[in-house]
Design a protein around this motif. Structure first.
Motif, PDB file in Angstrom:
ATOM      1  N   SER A  16      28.900  43.319  29.476  1.00  0.00           N
ATOM      2  CA  SER A  16      28.213  42.946  30.705  1.00  0.00           C
ATOM      3  C   SER A  16      28.594  41.526  31.093  1.00  0.00           C
ATOM      4  CB  SER A  16      26.697  43.046  30.510  1.00  0.00           C
ATOM      5  OG  SER A  16      26.242  41.992  29.669  1.00  0.00           O
ATOM      6  N   GLY A  17      28.227  41.134  32.293  1.00  0.00           N
ATOM      7  CA  GLY A  17      28.529  39.777  32.735  1.00  0.00           C
ATOM      8  C   GLY A  17      30.010  39.582  32.967  1.00  0.00           C
ATOM      9  N   PRO A  18      30.457  38.339  32.956  1.00  0.00           N
ATOM     10  CA  PRO A  18      31.851  38.054  33.301  1.00  0.00           C
ATOM     11  C   PRO A  18      32.816  38.406  32.181  1.00  0.00           C
ATOM     12  CG  PRO A  18      30.759  36.050  32.634  1.00  0.00           C
ATOM     13  CD  PRO A  18      29.692  37.116  32.666  1.00  0.00           C
ATOM     14  N   ILE A  19      34.063  38.623  32.572  1.00  0.00           N
ATOM     15  CA  ILE A  19      35.158  38.705  31.602  1.00  0.00           C
ATOM     16  C   ILE A  19      35.695  37.293  31.419  1.00  0.00           C
ATOM     17  CG2 ILE A  19      37.433  39.646  31.115  1.00  0.00           C
ATOM     18  CD1 ILE A  19      36.785  41.977  32.935  1.00  0.00           C
ATOM     19  N   THR A  20      35.722  36.843  30.188  1.00  0.00           N
ATOM     20  CA  THR A  20      36.188  35.484  29.911  1.00  0.00           C
ATOM     21  C   THR A  20      37.683  35.497  29.610  1.00  0.00           C
ATOM     22  OG1 THR A  20      34.028  34.858  29.008  1.00  0.00           O
ATOM     23  CG2 THR A  20      35.896  33.442  28.462  1.00  0.00           C
ATOM     24  N   VAL A  21      38.395  34.644  30.298  1.00  0.00           N
ATOM     25  CA  VAL A  21      39.827  34.472  30.047  1.00  0.00           C
ATOM     26  C   VAL A  21      40.065  33.012  29.694  1.00  0.00           C
ATOM     27  CG1 VAL A  21      40.246  34.157  32.534  1.00  0.00           C
ATOM     28  CG2 VAL A  21      42.161  34.649  31.021  1.00  0.00           C
ATOM     29  N   GLY A  22      40.858  32.798  28.672  1.00  0.00           N
ATOM     30  CA  GLY A  22      41.179  31.437  28.258  1.00  0.00           C
ATOM     31  C   GLY A  22      42.588  31.060  28.684  1.00  0.00           C
ATOM     32  N   TRP A  23      42.751  29.814  29.092  1.00  0.00           N
ATOM     33  CA  TRP A  23      44.088  29.306  29.416  1.00  0.00           C
ATOM     34  C   TRP A  23      44.442  28.212  28.430  1.00  0.00           C
ATOM     35  CZ3 TRP A  23      45.798  24.388  30.720  1.00  0.00           C
ATOM     36  CH2 TRP A  23      44.804  23.438  30.958  1.00  0.00           C
ATOM     37  N   PHE A  24      45.719  28.072  28.140  1.00  0.00           N
ATOM     38  CA  PHE A  24      46.185  27.007  27.251  1.00  0.00           C
ATOM     39  C   PHE A  24      47.663  26.762  27.519  1.00  0.00           C
ATOM     40  CE2 PHE A  24      46.797  31.016  25.108  1.00  0.00           C
ATOM     41  CZ  PHE A  24      48.020  30.910  24.462  1.00  0.00           C
ATOM     42  N   LEU A  25      48.159  25.644  27.020  1.00  0.00           N
ATOM     43  CA  LEU A  25      49.574  25.315  27.112  1.00  0.00           C
ATOM     44  C   LEU A  25      50.231  25.617  25.776  1.00  0.00           C
ATOM     45  CD1 LEU A  25      49.406  21.868  28.975  1.00  0.00           C
ATOM     46  CD2 LEU A  25      49.694  24.145  29.987  1.00  0.00           C
ATOM     47  N   THR A  26      51.384  26.260  25.819  1.00  0.00           N
ATOM     48  CA  THR A  26      52.067  26.616  24.584  1.00  0.00           C
ATOM     49  C   THR A  26      52.734  25.414  23.926  1.00  0.00           C
ATOM     50  OG1 THR A  26      54.020  27.235  25.871  1.00  0.00           O
ATOM     51  CG2 THR A  26      52.463  28.989  25.285  1.00  0.00           C
ATOM     52  N   SER A  27      52.841  24.318  24.657  1.00  0.00           N
ATOM     53  CA  SER A  27      53.421  23.092  24.109  1.00  0.00           C
ATOM     54  C   SER A  27      52.671  21.892  24.663  1.00  0.00           C
ATOM     55  CB  SER A  27      54.911  22.987  24.475  1.00  0.00           C
ATOM     56  OG  SER A  27      55.438  21.723  24.098  1.00  0.00           O
ATOM     57  N   GLN A  61      34.377  37.466  47.157  1.00  0.00           N
ATOM     58  CA  GLN A  61      34.773  38.331  46.042  1.00  0.00           C
ATOM     59  C   GLN A  61      36.271  38.224  45.771  1.00  0.00           C
ATOM     60  OE1 GLN A  61      33.751  40.821  43.787  1.00  0.00           O
ATOM     61  NE2 GLN A  61      31.717  39.921  43.953  1.00  0.00           N
ATOM     62  N   MET A  62      37.064  38.245  46.827  1.00  0.00           N
ATOM     63  CA  MET A  62      38.508  38.158  46.653  1.00  0.00           C
ATOM     64  C   MET A  62      38.902  36.843  46.008  1.00  0.00           C
ATOM     65  SD  MET A  62      41.507  36.720  47.936  1.00  0.00           S
ATOM     66  CE  MET A  62      41.142  36.153  49.599  1.00  0.00           C
ATOM     67  N   GLU A  63      38.396  35.739  46.555  1.00  0.00           N
ATOM     68  CA  GLU A  63      38.781  34.429  46.047  1.00  0.00           C
ATOM     69  C   GLU A  63      38.331  34.212  44.604  1.00  0.00           C
ATOM     70  OE1 GLU A  63      37.307  31.546  48.804  1.00  0.00           O
ATOM     71  OE2 GLU A  63      39.036  31.755  50.139  1.00  0.00           O
ATOM     72  N   SER A  64      37.229  34.831  44.205  1.00  0.00           N
ATOM     73  CA  SER A  64      36.697  34.625  42.855  1.00  0.00           C
ATOM     74  C   SER A  64      37.618  35.183  41.782  1.00  0.00           C
ATOM     75  CB  SER A  64      35.314  35.267  42.734  1.00  0.00           C
ATOM     76  OG  SER A  64      35.410  36.685  42.701  1.00  0.00           O
ATOM     77  N   ARG A  65      38.567  36.025  42.163  1.00  0.00           N
ATOM     78  CA  ARG A  65      39.443  36.667  41.183  1.00  0.00           C
ATOM     79  C   ARG A  65      40.843  36.053  41.148  1.00  0.00           C
ATOM     80  NH1 ARG A  65      36.921  41.117  39.391  1.00  0.00           N
ATOM     81  NH2 ARG A  65      35.015  41.640  40.528  1.00  0.00           N
ATOM     82  N   TYR A  66      41.058  35.041  41.974  1.00  0.00           N
ATOM     83  CA  TYR A  66      42.359  34.380  42.017  1.00  0.00           C
ATOM     84  C   TYR A  66      42.247  32.949  41.507  1.00  0.00           C
ATOM     85  CZ  TYR A  66      44.323  38.167  44.841  1.00  0.00           C
ATOM     86  OH  TYR A  66      44.760  39.388  45.279  1.00  0.00           O
ATOM     87  N   ASP A 204      33.997  45.461  39.189  1.00  0.00           N
ATOM     88  CA  ASP A 204      32.932  44.623  39.737  1.00  0.00           C
ATOM     89  C   ASP A 204      32.561  43.464  38.821  1.00  0.00           C
ATOM     90  OD1 ASP A 204      31.875  46.254  37.796  1.00  0.00           O
ATOM     91  OD2 ASP A 204      29.963  46.571  38.828  1.00  0.00           O
ATOM     92  N   ARG A 205      33.164  43.379  37.645  1.00  0.00           N
ATOM     93  CA  ARG A 205      32.834  42.261  36.742  1.00  0.00           C
ATOM     94  C   ARG A 205      33.600  41.011  37.156  1.00  0.00           C
ATOM     95  NH1 ARG A 205      33.626  43.771  30.697  1.00  0.00           N
ATOM     96  NH2 ARG A 205      32.719  41.686  30.448  1.00  0.00           N
ATOM     97  N   PRO A 206      32.909  39.895  37.268  1.00  0.00           N
ATOM     98  CA  PRO A 206      33.576  38.645  37.667  1.00  0.00           C
ATOM     99  C   PRO A 206      34.413  38.067  36.532  1.00  0.00           C
ATOM    100  CG  PRO A 206      31.276  38.230  37.171  1.00  0.00           C
ATOM    101  CD  PRO A 206      31.459  39.718  37.075  1.00  0.00           C
ATOM    102  N   ILE A 207      35.199  37.069  36.884  1.00  0.00           N
ATOM    103  CA  ILE A 207      36.099  36.407  35.931  1.00  0.00           C
ATOM    104  C   ILE A 207      35.615  34.982  35.702  1.00  0.00           C
ATOM    105  CG2 ILE A 207      38.473  35.696  35.471  1.00  0.00           C
ATOM    106  CD1 ILE A 207      38.058  38.740  35.614  1.00  0.00           C
TER     107      ILE A 207
END
Length: 256
Positions: A16-27, A61-66, A204-207
């Motif tokens: 439930s709730g948002p899908i969490t995505v993590g960002w990082f730099l490989t170097s 909704q559109m902008e929330s996914r980009y 429908d789940r936010p990011i």
């Protein structure tokens, strides 16, 4: 100015709730050049009227996914063929270029001509250290900056791709097809370079994006995936094998 968005999650239901995505730099080399991805928003727009497009649920909704990845460099590049007919890149800024000529080849690569999708459209690639990871099914689609206006449009098109970051975390590549080689390729530091759209199994789940730790487990998993594109034609055929060796959890939000 950046802003954060928080969502409610039912702790008894991890889906439930948002899908969490993590960002990082490989170097970490030159890491200060690379800004954090930002959510696409219509900034400084009219929100006073109830019917303003800025308040339209479909637009929100559109902008929330980009998410926007910005150019880390100022570049002014030309294309030509040398006296042997070989395609080459030219640093049109010359001595005024912020990027040293000796470093240009490390930033931009002119793809081998036999690998161009069209014989009259050179392909240029920029290797970037941006990488994304999630602990549940999450697809990333990389695409051009359709919401960003440029007074001097790029002389070609950006082409990206779509893949699951939960099992295939990899550094992103900016790829450009040069349609009009008589016009320069101009990139400005801080301007949008490309967008990342994220989607899970439930539309429908936010990011929600967080900065992720580059843990030993994550590094070890990525090492097993590294460079396989050089040895097989269809890397998607390896997804099942990658999923089989994936640790249960790879996303660890970075502590502040």
């Amino acid at each position: 100015m950046q802003f954060s968005v928080t969502y409610d999650r039912d702790e008894t239901d991890p889906k439930s709730g948002p899908i969490t995505v993590g960002w990082f730099l490989t170097s970490d080399k030159g890491g200060i050049l690379y800004e954090a991805p930002e959510r696409l928003t219509s900034r400084q727009t009219n929100k006073g009227h109830a019917k303003s497009a800025s308040r339209c649920p479909a637009v929100v909704q559109m902008e929330s996914r980009y998410f926007v990845v910005k150019s880390p460099f100022d570049l002014n590049i030309g294309f030509k063929r040398d006296d042997k007919g070989k395609p080459v890149l030219v640093n049109l800024a010359g001595g005024a270029s912020p990027v040293r000529g000796s470093k240009l080849g490390q930033l931009l690569t002119l793809v081998n001509e036999v690998e161009w999708r069209y014989p009259d459209r050179p392909t240029v690639q920029m290797a970037l250290p941006y990488c994304f990871i999630a602990d549940e099914v999450l697809y990333l689609t990389q695409l051009g900056t359709f919401a960003h206006y440029r007074a001097d449009p790029l002389p070609g098109t950006i082409f990206g791709g779509r893949f699951p970051v939960n099992i295939w975390p990899r550094p992103l590549m900016w790829a450009f097809e040069w349609h009009d080689t008589d016009k320069p390729l101009v990139l400005r530091r801080g301007e949008p370079l490309f967008y990342c759209q994220f989607e899970g199994n439930t539309p429908d789940r936010p990011i929600q994006m967080v900065e992720a730790e580059r843990t030993p487990e994550l590094d070890a998993y990525m090492e097993k995936l590294s460079g396989v594109v050089n040895y097989v034609n269809q890397t998607f055929s390896l997804f099942q094998a990658a999923e089989a060796i994936r640790p249960p959890s790879l996303l660890k939000p970075k502590g502040r």
